[in-house]
Design a protein around this motif. Structure first.
Motif, PDB file in Angstrom:
ATOM      1  N   VAL A 105       0.712  -1.124   0.078  1.00 12.23           N
ATOM      2  CA  VAL A 105      -0.029   0.091  -0.054  1.00 12.23           C
ATOM      3  C   VAL A 105       0.768   1.271  -0.162  1.00 12.23           C
ATOM      4  N   SER A 106       0.553   2.284  -0.511  1.00 12.68           N
ATOM      5  CA  SER A 106       1.145   3.590  -0.316  1.00 12.68           C
ATOM      6  C   SER A 106       1.353   3.902   1.157  1.00 12.68           C
ATOM      7  N   LEU A 107       2.418   4.792   1.351  1.00 16.21           N
ATOM      8  CA  LEU A 107       2.625   4.897   2.781  1.00 16.21           C
ATOM      9  C   LEU A 107       1.683   6.052   3.348  1.00 16.21           C
ATOM     10  N   ARG A 108       0.955   6.885   2.125  1.00 15.39           N
ATOM     11  CA  ARG A 108      -0.209   7.777   2.701  1.00 15.39           C
ATOM     12  C   ARG A 108      -1.174   7.012   2.910  1.00 15.39           C
ATOM     13  N   GLU A 109      -1.598   5.865   2.267  1.00 13.05           N
ATOM     14  CA  GLU A 109      -2.634   5.174   2.705  1.00 13.05           C
ATOM     15  C   GLU A 109      -2.408   4.415   3.982  1.00 13.05           C
ATOM     16  N   TRP A 110      -1.298   4.077   4.446  1.00 12.82           N
ATOM     17  CA  TRP A 110      -0.839   3.308   5.353  1.00 12.82           C
ATOM     18  C   TRP A 110      -1.104   4.487   6.641  1.00 12.82           C
ATOM     19  N   LEU A 111      -0.554   5.598   6.510  1.00  6.38           N
ATOM     20  CA  LEU A 111      -0.747   6.602   7.743  1.00  6.38           C
ATOM     21  C   LEU A 111      -2.326   6.915   7.858  1.00  6.38           C
TER      22      LEU A 111
ATOM     23  N   VAL B 134      16.770   8.666   1.734  1.00  2.54           N
ATOM     24  CA  VAL B 134      17.282  10.008   1.562  1.00  2.54           C
ATOM     25  C   VAL B 134      18.640  10.255   1.647  1.00  2.54           C
ATOM     26  N   ALA B 135      19.288   9.511   2.569  1.00  4.87           N
ATOM     27  CA  ALA B 135      20.849   9.714   3.011  1.00  4.87           C
ATOM     28  C   ALA B 135      21.666   9.064   1.638  1.00  4.87           C
ATOM     29  N   ILE B 136      21.246   8.019   1.111  1.00  2.50           N
ATOM     30  CA  ILE B 136      21.709   7.584  -0.089  1.00  2.50           C
ATOM     31  C   ILE B 136      21.862   8.549  -1.200  1.00  2.50           C
ATOM     32  N   ALA B 137      20.620   9.185  -1.308  1.00  2.00           N
ATOM     33  CA  ALA B 137      20.643  10.453  -2.475  1.00  2.00           C
ATOM     34  C   ALA B 137      21.461  11.425  -2.266  1.00  2.00           C
ATOM     35  N   HIS B 138      21.470  12.010  -1.100  1.00  2.00           N
ATOM     36  CA  HIS B 138      22.270  13.063  -0.620  1.00  2.00           C
ATOM     37  C   HIS B 138      23.885  12.582  -0.635  1.00  2.00           C
ATOM     38  N   ALA B 139      24.286  11.297  -0.545  1.00  2.00           N
ATOM     39  CA  ALA B 139      25.673  10.826  -0.626  1.00  2.00           C
ATOM     40  C   ALA B 139      25.850  11.019  -2.047  1.00  2.00           C
ATOM     41  N   GLN B 140      25.029  10.997  -2.875  1.00  2.00           N
ATOM     42  CA  GLN B 140      25.338  10.908  -4.298  1.00  2.00           C
ATOM     43  C   GLN B 140      25.317  12.407  -5.086  1.00  2.00           C
ATOM     44  N   GLY B 141      24.954  13.479  -3.963  1.00  6.95           N
ATOM     45  CA  GLY B 141      24.845  14.873  -4.431  1.00  6.95           C
ATOM     46  C   GLY B 141      23.412  15.337  -4.978  1.00  6.95           C
ATOM     47  N   VAL B 142      22.503  14.479  -4.543  1.00  7.49           N
ATOM     48  CA  VAL B 142      21.217  14.569  -5.273  1.00  7.49           C
ATOM     49  C   VAL B 142      20.344  14.939  -4.176  1.00  7.49           C
ATOM     50  N   ALA B 143      19.421  16.066  -4.049  1.00  7.16           N
ATOM     51  CA  ALA B 143      18.311  16.413  -3.281  1.00  7.16           C
ATOM     52  C   ALA B 143      17.140  15.632  -3.662  1.00  7.16           C
ATOM     53  N   VAL B 144      16.584  14.751  -2.811  1.00  7.25           N
ATOM     54  CA  VAL B 144      15.237  14.211  -3.172  1.00  7.25           C
ATOM     55  C   VAL B 144      14.146  14.838  -3.531  1.00  7.25           C
ATOM     56  N   GLY B 145      13.655  15.859  -2.700  1.00  4.30           N
ATOM     57  CA  GLY B 145      12.583  16.734  -3.011  1.00  4.30           C
ATOM     58  C   GLY B 145      11.238  16.107  -3.150  1.00  4.30           C
ATOM     59  N   SER B 146      11.107  14.950  -3.038  1.00  2.00           N
ATOM     60  CA  SER B 146       9.803  14.172  -2.841  1.00  2.00           C
ATOM     61  C   SER B 146       9.756  13.029  -1.730  1.00  2.00           C
ATOM     62  N   ALA B 147      10.306  13.531  -0.863  1.00  2.00           N
ATOM     63  CA  ALA B 147      10.277  12.461   0.217  1.00  2.00           C
ATOM     64  C   ALA B 147       9.035  12.669   1.104  1.00  2.00           C
ATOM     65  N   ARG B 148       7.658  12.265   0.356  1.00  2.00           N
ATOM     66  CA  ARG B 148       6.588  12.609   0.716  1.00  2.00           C
ATOM     67  C   ARG B 148       6.010  11.305   0.888  1.00  2.00           C
ATOM     68  N   PRO B 149       4.896  10.871   1.722  1.00  2.00           N
ATOM     69  CA  PRO B 149       4.325   9.429   1.786  1.00  2.00           C
ATOM     70  C   PRO B 149       3.747   8.756   0.716  1.00  2.00           C
ATOM     71  N   SER B 150       3.069   9.926  -0.214  1.00  2.00           N
ATOM     72  CA  SER B 150       2.558   9.341  -1.581  1.00  2.00           C
ATOM     73  C   SER B 150       3.639   8.741  -2.575  1.00  2.00           C
ATOM     74  N   CYS B 151       4.959   9.024  -2.225  1.00  2.00           N
ATOM     75  CA  CYS B 151       6.107   8.543  -3.153  1.00  2.00           C
ATOM     76  C   CYS B 151       6.826   7.285  -2.518  1.00  2.00           C
ATOM     77  N   PHE B 152       5.992   6.321  -1.737  1.00  2.00           N
ATOM     78  CA  PHE B 152       6.558   5.494  -0.987  1.00  2.00           C
ATOM     79  C   PHE B 152       5.528   4.476  -0.731  1.00  2.00           C
ATOM     80  N   VAL B 153       5.965   3.050  -0.795  1.00  2.00           N
ATOM     81  CA  VAL B 153       5.087   2.038  -0.641  1.00  2.00           C
ATOM     82  C   VAL B 153       5.554   1.220   0.652  1.00  2.00           C
ATOM     83  N   VAL B 154       4.741   0.857   1.382  1.00  2.00           N
ATOM     84  CA  VAL B 154       4.859  -0.252   2.604  1.00  2.00           C
ATOM     85  C   VAL B 154       4.518  -1.472   2.148  1.00  2.00           C
ATOM     86  N   SER B 155       5.315  -2.727   2.408  1.00  2.00           N
ATOM     87  CA  SER B 155       4.794  -3.697   2.257  1.00  2.00           C
ATOM     88  C   SER B 155       5.074  -4.697   3.560  1.00  2.00           C
ATOM     89  N   PRO B 156       4.143  -5.654   3.947  1.00  2.00           N
ATOM     90  CA  PRO B 156       4.306  -6.494   5.135  1.00  2.00           C
ATOM     91  C   PRO B 156       5.226  -7.481   4.543  1.00  2.00           C
TER      92      PRO B 156
END
Length: 786
Positions: free
Chosen positions: A36-42, A65-87
């Protein structure tokens, strides 16, 4: 655009590819795995806040987010709708991408296109793909998905991004993590409460319940959302903070405990399945053990009876006589295997003797016996399953009848002629056996044995003779009814040709002629539906026709001497009483059953029914009971002393009852256009309705036509719409024998298959194995069980 970025954590999926794969009929993304989307999960109703689980989700997002920062990239979309959660352990996957950011890799990470950040549809949640057509009902208001995503985008926009409309930075990503941490540990009942809390969160005002229940989490949240970007911790500091590290061990322990619990539950599930399987197999084993014990008991009983029969003086005498002659003759397999009947003429016995003489001394007895055993064994194995079912059905009836006396079916009734005759439930062979070996043990075993012997006694139906008439090409040759006279010397046919024709049986069988002419021919004004010979007056025959007229003919004078005109529509059936040959009954399409007496004018009684009457018959040993077959799918049994209501109704057929015939005083066979015959025992129940026949016979096809029904010595003959004659025995539900009428093309002379032809009537010749049958084209054959 954000929708085109590649996951900084490697292996990210594109939004468009995931959705098209689902719509294209492939595996539906993560739905099968429970994603499910993290937004739905919340936002799921009644979500309970469990600190280890929430911190586990937060850690995974922070690590991405830390992995992206280590590559010099700002994520900008670290919002619940951009992640999925699985059991089962709340695994988080990033479904947006970050490599397409405008960031050049600098620490400031001046980043993404602001216009894309403002697009609420740029990154829809994976599970909410039906978009604006769906919404969430919170506090009585409906919030479409577009509105929810727009509000989420606003909540996760840092103050510096809102003020100067700048792109995403490393600091703004940290701010978004603070908002996510807040949502993880704070739940709301309505959307209005959530919106007020999120507005206060912009000013770093947290709800009191969060400060009281989760003080450390609230403090870390305020740190991440500090209004000064430079004051916020770096991602490396976030991951190394005591706040996250202190929960790692407890989280790992919790995951290990969850895995252990799942393994235990899986083992318990497997154990439960095995226990249930063991119980079922044990039940089967117990039943099988009981069945084997039952079979052993029956085998011992058979061996006991066999031993008793083998020790009888008659058996030893016959055996000694056969050994002395040098040949053991299996008389049942020589010739045509006829059974002796009192009603058969002497010529049959002479013929049987001739056949025995021909067999004697010419064929070794061992060959005859072996052929007989192989033939019977082959037929037995072919129908083994059905015979097995019949055996256990018969055995179960015995268990139900414990304590009840077993009724004998063997009856001898006196007809008015003074000569004893055997009813359809009896056999002369049985009387002979009783005379030789003493009274047979009464019970289910002898009943089943008798049925099995009768089933295996004959192997085929052979044509004894074929009636050749000069008008076979006439299109109106459908024979509706056939019947033998009192002494079985003559038989009559009647049908749509409006004629009753009487033939001499021996002339047809013994004299080979090109054309057989009737000895008497009587013409009627209308098509004939049924005929019935009088069992006392040899020359009297009753008929019914399509105009509703019932007539009694004098065959010797070839004329009608009684005519009855009270029916208003076609009469389907007419029957003389065996017990009182002056009584006659008829059934009509007008829904009435008429009772007639030869000694007075007009009917002596009328039974009104609610449907067409297709068949009527008197009880064989009484003139006071009749059975009525109706188009309403039921059979009604009436006592003629009280005709206001039937004393018994037989329910079980699903279509029109075409025929009813008594086997004996308490047993009835019915035929229906539902492709079945049923055997009913009137003595089984004292209730007025019987809905459980003791046997259902299937194998023939009968859905729309009258195909005939006749009973003799337990054998039940009927026709089929496949142009075949079928013979059943009352003990078993499958056919004993079958014979198909051949159809010859008048032009080519070759046999063809004509689906329009069907067997229209059948009639046994008393208790003999001879069967008279006719089909819809007027072809009449005399068949014999061989």
């Amino acid at each position: 655009m954000e929708g085109s970025r590649v996951d900084a954590a490697a292996g990210g999926r594109r939004w468009g590819e995931g959705e098209e794969g689902e719509e294209g009929g492939g595996r539906r993304g993560g739905e099968e795995a429970g994603e499910v989307s993290l937004r739905e999960w919340l936002d799921r109703p009644g979500r309970a806040v469990e600190a280890p689980e929430c911190l586990h989700v937060f850690r995974q997002v922070a690590e991405a987010v830390a992995i992206a920062h280590a590559q010099g990239v700002a994520v900008g979309s670290a919002r619940p709708s951009c992640f999925v959660v699985s059991p089962p352990f709340s695994r988080v996957a990033f479904i947006e991408s970050a490599s397409g950011s405008d960031a050049s890799g600098s620490g400031s990470g001046s980043g993404s296109d602001a216009s894309e950040e403002a697009d609420p549809d740029a990154s829809p949640p994976r599970r909410l793909r039906d978009g604006v057509n769906r919404g969430e009902d919170r506090g009585g208001k409906t919030f479409p998905l577009r509105t929810v995503l727009a509000m989420e985008l606003n909540w996760y926009t840092s103050p510096e991004e809102a003020d100067d409309s700048g792109g995403a930075t490393f600091a703004s990503d940290v701010y978004r993590l603070g908002v996510l941490l807040f949502e993880l540990f704070c739940t709301f009942e309505t959307m209005e409460e959530r919106m007020r809390a999120m507005v206060n969160l912009r000013h770093r005002v947290l709800p009191p319940q969060l400060l009281l229940k989760w003080p450390k989490e609230a403090s870390f949240c305020q740190l991440l959302m500090h209004p000064m970007p430079d004051t916020r911790p770096k991602m490396s500091e976030v991951l190394q903070s005591e706040f996250l590290n202190r929960s790692r061990n407890s989280l790992e322990e919790r995951e290990a405990a969850l895995r252990l619990r799942e393994e235990i539950e899986e083992q318990e599930l497997l154990l439960g399945f095995l226990l249930q399987l063991q119980k079922r197999k044990q039940d089967i084993a117990d039943n099988l053990q009981d069945t084997v014990a039952l079979l052993s008991s029956d085998m011992n009983e058979v061996i006991h009876q066999q031993s008793a029969l083998g020790q009888s003086e008659y058996f030893l005498f016959e055996l000694d006589k056969e050994v002395y002659s040098g040949t053991v003759e299996d008389q049942s397999d020589c010739g045509s295997r006829k059974r002796f009947r009192h009603e058969l003429p002497a010529i049959d016995m002479e013929e049987q003797n001739r056949n025995l003489e021909e067999c004697s001394g010419t064929v070794p007895s061992s060959v005859l016996i072996q052929e007989t055993v192989l033939s019977k064994s082959s037929r037995l194995m072919k129908n083994f399953k059905k015979l097995e079912t019949a055996y256990f059905l018969t055995r179960s009836k015995l268990a139900k009848q414990v304590g009840k006396p077993v009724n004998r079916c063997y009856q001898v009734v006196k007809r008015t002629t003074g000569s004893p005759v055997v009813t359809e439930g009896s056999s002369i062979d049985d009387f002979a056996l009783e005379g030789h070996y003493g009274t047979r043990q009464r019970g289910w075993m002898n009943s089943f044995l008798e049925g099995l012997c009768r089933y295996l006694s004959f192997s085929k139906l052979k044509v004894r003779a074929e009636l050749k008439q000069c008008d076979l090409l006439n299109s109106s040759n459908l024979v509706c009814s056939v019947g033998f006279d009192r002494d079985k010397e003559f038989f009559a046919t009647a049908g749509v040709n409006k004629k009753i024709k009487v033939f001499e049986y021996n002339m047809i069988v013994n004299e080979h002629r090109d054309i057989h002419y009737p000895v008497v021919e009587m013409s009627n004004r209308s098509k004939l539906s049924c005929i019935c010979w009088n069992s006392y007056m040899k020359s009297h025959i009753a008929s019914s026709d399509f105009e509703g007229i019932v007539q009694v003919w004098d065959v010797t004078r070839s004329q009608v001497f009684v005519e009855m005109r009270e029916h208003e529509r076609r009469v389907w059936s007419v029957d003389f009483s065996l017990a009182d040959p002056t009584k006659l009954v008829s059934g009509s399409d007008d829904g009435s059953v008429k009772l007639w007496s030869m000694n007075q004018a007009g009917s002596v009684g009328t039974i009104r029914t609610r449907a067409n009457v297709c068949s009527v018959q008197f009880q064989p040993d009484s003139a006071r009971s009749i059975a009525v077959g109706s188009a309403d799918h039921n059979i009604y049994c009436y006592d003629l002393r009280n005709i206001r209501a039937p004393y018994c109704t037989l329910v079980g057929h699903t279509k029109t009852i075409s025929y009813v015939k008594y086997v004996d005083a308490s047993t009835i066979v019915s035929a229906s256009t539902d492709n079945s015959l049923k055997l009913w025992d009137l003595s089984m129940s004292q209730a007025r309705i019987i809905d459980n026949p003791i046997q259902t016979f299937t194998g023939h096809i009968n859905t729309k036509n009258f195909v005939g029904l006749s009973i003799s010595d337990g054998y039940i003959a009927t026709g089929s719409e496949t142009n075949e004659v079928f013979v059943y025995h009352k003990a078993f539900p499958m056919p004993v024998l079958a014979y198909k009428f051949s159809v010859t093309d008048p032009i080519s002379g070759q046999e063809i298959d004509d689906p329009s032809q069907f067997i229209s009537c059948v009639c046994w010749r008393g208790q003999s194995p001879t069967l008279l049958s006719a089909n819809s084209s007027g072809n009449i054959k005399i068949l014999e069980m061989d």
